[in-house]
Design a protein around this motif. Structure first.
Motif, PDB file in Angstrom:
ATOM      1  N   THR A 160      -6.494   3.402   5.909  1.00  0.00           N
ATOM      2  CA  THR A 160      -5.692   4.250   5.022  1.00  0.00           C
ATOM      3  C   THR A 160      -4.277   4.430   5.552  1.00  0.00           C
ATOM      4  O   THR A 160      -3.533   5.237   5.016  1.00  0.00           O
ATOM      5  CB  THR A 160      -6.360   5.619   4.860  1.00  0.00           C
ATOM      6  OG1 THR A 160      -6.518   6.229   6.156  1.00  0.00           O
ATOM      7  CG2 THR A 160      -7.727   5.478   4.206  1.00  0.00           C
ATOM      8  N   TRP A 163      -1.897   9.193  -1.495  1.00  0.00           N
ATOM      9  CA  TRP A 163      -2.455   8.439  -0.370  1.00  0.00           C
ATOM     10  C   TRP A 163      -3.969   8.322  -0.518  1.00  0.00           C
ATOM     11  O   TRP A 163      -4.630   9.210  -1.050  1.00  0.00           O
ATOM     12  CB  TRP A 163      -2.139   9.130   0.957  1.00  0.00           C
ATOM     13  CG  TRP A 163      -0.720   9.542   1.159  1.00  0.00           C
ATOM     14  CD1 TRP A 163      -0.270  10.780   1.413  1.00  0.00           C
ATOM     15  CD2 TRP A 163       0.444   8.685   1.136  1.00  0.00           C
ATOM     16  NE1 TRP A 163       1.080  10.791   1.554  1.00  0.00           N
ATOM     17  CE2 TRP A 163       1.569   9.504   1.391  1.00  0.00           C
ATOM     18  CE3 TRP A 163       0.653   7.332   0.926  1.00  0.00           C
ATOM     19  CZ2 TRP A 163       2.863   9.014   1.436  1.00  0.00           C
ATOM     20  CZ3 TRP A 163       1.939   6.827   0.978  1.00  0.00           C
ATOM     21  CH2 TRP A 163       3.030   7.659   1.224  1.00  0.00           C
ATOM     22  N   GLU A 164      -4.498   7.214  -0.021  1.00  0.00           N
ATOM     23  CA  GLU A 164      -5.954   7.018  -0.054  1.00  0.00           C
ATOM     24  C   GLU A 164      -6.622   7.930   0.958  1.00  0.00           C
ATOM     25  O   GLU A 164      -6.105   8.167   2.037  1.00  0.00           O
ATOM     26  CB  GLU A 164      -6.303   5.563   0.277  1.00  0.00           C
ATOM     27  CG  GLU A 164      -5.944   4.590  -0.827  1.00  0.00           C
ATOM     28  CD  GLU A 164      -6.545   3.233  -0.560  1.00  0.00           C
ATOM     29  OE1 GLU A 164      -7.697   3.190  -0.095  1.00  0.00           O
ATOM     30  OE2 GLU A 164      -5.862   2.237  -0.780  1.00  0.00           O
ATOM     31  N   GLU A 165      -7.797   8.462   0.565  1.00  0.00           N
ATOM     32  CA  GLU A 165      -8.584   9.277   1.493  1.00  0.00           C
ATOM     33  C   GLU A 165      -9.429   8.361   2.372  1.00  0.00           C
ATOM     34  O   GLU A 165      -9.800   7.261   1.972  1.00  0.00           O
ATOM     35  CB  GLU A 165      -9.502  10.229   0.715  1.00  0.00           C
ATOM     36  CG  GLU A 165      -8.764  11.199  -0.189  1.00  0.00           C
ATOM     37  CD  GLU A 165      -7.860  12.146   0.590  1.00  0.00           C
ATOM     38  OE1 GLU A 165      -8.161  12.400   1.778  1.00  0.00           O
ATOM     39  OE2 GLU A 165      -6.864  12.622   0.024  1.00  0.00           O
ATOM     40  N   ALA A 166      -9.700   8.836   3.596  1.00  0.00           N
ATOM     41  CA  ALA A 166     -10.472   8.034   4.551  1.00  0.00           C
ATOM     42  C   ALA A 166     -11.929   7.969   4.110  1.00  0.00           C
ATOM     43  O   ALA A 166     -12.602   8.988   4.027  1.00  0.00           O
ATOM     44  CB  ALA A 166     -10.370   8.643   5.954  1.00  0.00           C
ATOM     45  N   SER A 190       0.833  -1.211   0.000  1.00  0.00           N
ATOM     46  CA  SER A 190       0.000   0.000   0.000  1.00  0.00           C
ATOM     47  C   SER A 190       0.861   1.250   0.000  1.00  0.00           C
ATOM     48  O   SER A 190       0.502   2.266  -0.608  1.00  0.00           O
ATOM     49  CB  SER A 190      -0.917  -0.006   1.226  1.00  0.00           C
ATOM     50  OG  SER A 190      -1.780  -1.110   1.199  1.00  0.00           O
ATOM     51  N   LYS A 209      -2.985   5.919   8.081  1.00  0.00           N
ATOM     52  CA  LYS A 209      -2.593   7.257   8.533  1.00  0.00           C
ATOM     53  C   LYS A 209      -2.191   7.179  10.004  1.00  0.00           C
ATOM     54  O   LYS A 209      -3.003   6.793  10.844  1.00  0.00           O
ATOM     55  CB  LYS A 209      -3.736   8.252   8.350  1.00  0.00           C
ATOM     56  CG  LYS A 209      -3.385   9.673   8.783  1.00  0.00           C
ATOM     57  CD  LYS A 209      -4.500  10.644   8.438  1.00  0.00           C
ATOM     58  CE  LYS A 209      -4.196  12.040   8.951  1.00  0.00           C
ATOM     59  NZ  LYS A 209      -2.930  12.547   8.412  1.00  0.00           N
TER      60      LYS A 209
END
Length: 726
Positions: free
Chosen positions: A62, A53-56, A44, A64
Motif C-alpha cells: 500500500t 489510499w488503499e487500506e492494508a 498508484s 505506506k
C-alpha cells in the motif's frame, strides 16, 4: 482545450519523499525508467490522490512509509494557462482542491477504464459483465444501469417471495394479517382462563407449606442414616483391608525367615562372615594374580607367535622355489662340465696324437712338438675339469648356512614357548592353592569365576541385611495393625449406636432396611409435594406473565402494524415495477444507439492491432462477447491467447473512452506496461491505437522497455518522454 495532468509531487509515498515527476503533455506521454525507478509507484500515487489510499489487506503493498503518512499533490493545467492542485494526506480528510475534476467518474470506473495494467487486462479475461461495465462508463452514472436493473429484479422477486427470510414480501405480510386476526380471538379466551387460575393459585399455598416442612424433616433423618451407613461401610472396608494386610504381613514375615535360611545355605559360611575389609584385601590379591596371569598369557602368545614365525621361515626356506631352481641349474652346470671335461681333452688328444705320429714319420720336430703340446693341453684340461667337478658350490654353501641359522632360531623359540607354558602351569597351581585357602575352591584357578563368587557372596550379605531390616519393619507394622483393629471395633459399635440400632440387630442389612423405609416414605411425600409445587409454579409463572403483558392490546397493535407494512409494500412494489420499466427502456435505448458505435470502433482497433487477423467484435443477444477473424471464424475471449485476449479488451476500453467523451474529461489514462505480452508487429498496432486515443485524452504510458518508447515515438511525433532515474 480540456484540463490535463501536468506534474506529480510525492511528498511521502512508498520509498519516495519530495519526488516530482513531470511535466506531462496533454496527449501521449511515456514515463521510461528501469525497474524500481518508481513507475508503478507513480501510477498508484495518482489513483490514491484521486480516490483515496488503499487500506492494508493481506500482503499487498500500500506504499505506506514507515515513519510518515502518505501525502502528495497532483497539478493540473486547466486548459487556459491556469493551474489546479489536488492533494491528499489522510483518507479521513478527503480530497483537497477543486474536486469537480473527478465528479464525473467513480473509483470503479477509473480502475476499470482509466488504470490500464497487464494484470487488469488478465482479470477481465473470464468476466461476463463486460456490457454492464461499458454501459456504466458510457452513461456517466455512478452505478451501472444493468446492475441497477438486476437489483430491481431482485427486490421485485423479494416482494413476491414465499421464503421466510423475505419478511416484507406481500405474500408473507398477507399471511401475517390472517394470523393476527386469529391471535386476537385466542387472546380473549386466554384472559378468561387466567381469572379462573388465579383463584386456584391462592387456595394451594397452605397445603404446599405443610408438605415442604414434612419433607425437610424426613430428608434430614435420611441424610443422618446415610452418613452412618457410609461410616459403617468405610469402617468395615477398613477392617477388611487391615485384616488382609495383617495376613499378608504374617506371610511376608514367614517368607523372610525362609529366605534368610536359604541365603545362608547358598553361600559358604566363611564367605558370609567375611568383612568388607577382608573382601577388599581378597579382591586386591585376585587383581595381582590377574595381572600376573595377563603378563604370562601375553608372554605365551608372544613366544607362540615367534615360534610359529621362525618355524614358518624355516619351512619356507626348505620349500622355496629358488632352492629347487638352484639345484636344477647346478645339475645342468655339472652335466655341462662333465661333457666339456671329456670332449675337450679327447678333441686335443685326437688332434695331438696324429701330429706326433706324422712328425715322427716326416722327422719334423715342429709337428712332433705341436702334437705333444696338444696332448699336454688335453691332460691339463682334464685335470682342471676334475678339480671343478668335485669342488663344492658357494651358493650351496650359503644356502646351507641360512637353513642351519633358521633351524637354530626355530629351536630357540620353541624352548622359549615351552618355558612360558611351564610358567603358566605353575602360576595356575599357585592361584588354585590360594583360592582354596580363602574358601573359593569352587572357582578352581579361574579368577573371573572367583570374582563372580565374591560378588554373589557380597550380594547375599546385602540381601541378608535387607531381610533382617525387613523382618524388623514387619514386626513393627504387625503391632500397629493390631492396634488399628481394636480401634476399628470400637468405632463400628459407636456408629451402630448412633443409628439407633440395638446391639443384637447391629448389622449393615438392618441399617439398609431402615434407610429403605425412610426413602420410600420420602418418595411418596416428594411426589405429592412435586405435583403440588409444579402446579403452583406453573400457575405462578403463568399469572406473573399475564400480569406483565397486555396480549390483546399488543395483538391489535401488531395487526395494525402489519397492515401498514402491507400497504407500504404494495406502494414499493408499484415503484419497483415502474423503475424496472424505465431501466429496461434506458438499456434498450443505449444498446440500440451507443453500443453499435462502441463495438464498431473496437472492431477497427482490434483489426489495427492484429494487422487484420481479427476484424470484428460484437455482443450476442444473450450478452456474450464474441470476436471474428479474417476468415469469419468466431471465438469466445476465453479461447484466445493471453496476448490476443489483452488486445481485445484494450480495444474495447479505447473504443469506449473514445465514445464516452463525457466521462472523466480531466483524468489521464494510466497504462502500466500493457504491451509486454504483444509481439513487435502487434505492439506497433497497439501503439497506433493509443496514439489515436491520445488525440482526445491525456495518455501516460509507464514502461521499462526501450523498444516500447521507440515504437510510441515512431507512431506519434508529439510523444512526450519523461525518464526516471534510480
Amino acid at each position: 482545450m480540456r484540463p490535463f495532468l501536468k506534474h506529480v509531487k510525492m511528498e511521502s509515498f512508498g520509498a519516495f519523499s519530495g519526488k516530482v515527476v513531470g511535466p506531462f503533455g496533454p496527449h501521449l506521454n511515456v514515463v521510461f525508467g528501469p525497474n524500481e525507478a518508481g513507475k508503478t509507484t507513480t501510477a498508484s500515487f495518482v489513483r490514491g490522490v484521486l480516490f483515496g489510499w488503499e487500506e492494508a489487506r493481506g500482503v499487498r503493498n500500500t506504499y505506506k512509509p514507515q515513519a510518515a503518512d502518505r501525502a502528495g499533490s497532483l497539478f493540473f493545467d486547466d486548459g487556459e494557462g491556469g493551474e489546479i492542485e489536488l492533494s491528499r494526506s489522510r483518507n479521513a480528510e478527503g480530497l483537497k482542491g477543486d474536486a469537480s475534476l473527478v465528479h464525473d467518474i467513480d473509483r470503479e470506473t477509473f480502475s476499470t477504464m482509466f488504470s490500464l495494467t497487464s494484470d487488469e487486462l488478465r482479470r477481465l479475461r473470464n468476466t461476463t459483465d463486460v456490457t454492464a461495465r461499458l454501459l456504466t462508463a458510457g452513461s456517466g452514472t455512478g452505478t451501472s444501469p444493468a446492475h441497477a436493473l438486476s437489483v430491481v429484479q431482485g427486490r421485485l422477486a423479494a416482494c413476491t417471495s414465499r421464503a421466510a427470510s423475505a419478511e416484507e414480501s406481500l405474500v408473507n405480510l398477507g399471511s401475517q394479517l390472517a394470523d393476527a386476526k386469529e391471535e386476537m380471538a385466542r387472546a380473549a379466551e386466554v384472559a378468561e382462563s387466567l381469572r379462573r387460575k388465579d383463584k386456584e393459585f391462592h387456595e394451594m399455598e397452605p397445603e404446599r407449606e405443610s408438605l415442604s416442612a414434612r419433607l425437610s424433616k424426613l430428608n434430614a433423618r435420611i441424610e443422618e442414616l446415610t452418613a452412618c451407613r457410609a461410616r459403617i461401610e468405610k469402617l468395615a472396608a477398613e477392617r477388611e483391608e487391615i485384616t488382609e494386610e495383617h495376613a499378608r504381613l504374617v506371610e511376608e514375615q514367614t517368607q523372610a525367615a525362609l529366605a534368610r535360611r536359604r541365603g545362608r545355605h547358598a553361600v559358604s559360611r566363611e564367605l558370609m562372615d567375611m568383612t568388607a575389609a577382608e573382601d577388599r584385601e581378597l579382591r586386591d590379591r585376585i587383581d595381582v594374580f590377574s595381572d600376573r596371569e595377563s603378563k604370562c598369557s601375553h608372554s605365551i602368545e608372544l613366544a607362540k607367535s615367534n615360534y610359529a614365525a621362525s618355524k614358518a621361515a624355516y619351512e619356507v626356506r626348505l620349500e622355496a622355489p629358488d632352492t629347487r631352481e638352484m639345484e636344477l641349474r647346478a645339475r645342468h652346470q655339472r652335466t655341462a662340465q662333465v661333457v666339456l671335461s671329456i670332449a675337450l681333452p679327447l678333441m686335443f688328444v685326437g688332434s695331438g696324437v696324429p701330429l706326433v705320429v706324422h712328425g715322427r714319420e716326416i722327422s719334423s720336430l715342429s709337428f712332433t712338438a705341436l702334437g705333444l703340446g696338444l696332448v699336454a693341453m688335453a691332460v691339463f684340461l682334464a685335470a682342471g675339469a676334475l678339480v671343478m667337478l668335485f669342488r663344492p658350490s658357494k651358493e650351496q654353501e650359503a644356502r646351507k648356512v641360512e637353513l642351519q641359522s633358521a633351524q637354530w632360531v626355530m629351536l630357540q623359540d620353541k624352548k622359549k614357548y615351552e618355558s612360558c607354558l611351564a610358567e603358566q602351569e605353575a602360576l595356575s597351581g599357585e592361584i588354585r592353592a590360594f583360592l582354596e585357602s580363602r574358601g573359593l575352591g569352587e572357582a578352581s584357578s579361574n579368577l573371573r569365576r572367583a570374582r563372580t563368587i565374591l560378588d554373589e557372596a557380597k550380594d547375599a550379605r546385602g540381601d541378608m541385611a535387607l531381610l533382617q531390616q525387613r523382618s524388623q519393619a514387619l514386626t513393627a507394622r504387625l503391632t500397629s495393625l493390631e492396634e488399628k483393629i481394636a480401634r476399628n471395633v470400637d468405632a463400628l459399635a459407636s456408629a451402630y449406636t448412633q443409628a439407633h440400632l440395638p446391639s443384637e440387630n447391629a448389622t449393615l442389612a438392618a441399617l439398609d432396611a431402615k434407610i429403605a423405609r425412610k426413602v420410600s416414605q420420602r418418595t411418596n411425600l416428594m411426589e405429592a409435594f412435586e405435583s403440588t409445587n409444579r402446579a403452583y409454579g406453573e400457575l405462578k409463572q403463568e399469572l406473573a406473565t399475564a400480569r406483565g403483558e397486555h396480549t390483546l392490546d399488543e395483538v391489535r397493535m401488531a395487526y395494525q402494524q402489519i397492515r401498514t407494512r402491507y400497504n407500504e409494500s404494495l406502494q414499493t412494489f408499484a415503484r419497483l415495477l415502474l423503475a424496472r420499466r424505465m431501466l429496461e427502456m434506458a438499456i434498450s435505448s443505449w444498446e440500440s444507439k451507443s453500443q453499435p458505435e462502441v463495438y464498431a470502433q473496437a472492431s477497427e482497433l482490434m483489426s489495427l492491432m492484429t494487422e487484420g487477423r481479427w476484424v470484428r467484435v460484437y455482443m450476442t443477444a444473450d450478452g456474450h462477447l464474441r470476436v471474428v477473424d479474417s476468415v469469419h471464424t468466431e471465438r469466445d475471449p476465453v479461447h484466445l491467447s493471453l496476448g490476443t485476449c489483452q488486445q481485445l479488451y484494450l480495444s474495447l476500453r479505447i473504443a469506449l473512452l473514445l465514445a464516452a467523451d463525457n466521462v472523466g474529461r480531466a483524468i489521464p489514462i494510466l497504462a502500466d506496461d500493457i504491451l509486454v505480452n504483444f509481439d513487435s508487429r502487434r505492439r506497433r498496432g497497439a501503439a497506433r491505437a493509443l496514439a489515436e486515443l491520445a488525440k482526445t485524452r491525456q495518455v501516460i504510458m509507464f514502461t521499462c522497455h526501450e523498444e516500447v518508447v521507440s515504437v510510441l515515438r515512431e507512431v506519434s511525433d508529439a510523444t512526450n518522454v519523461i525518464e526516471l532515474a534510480m
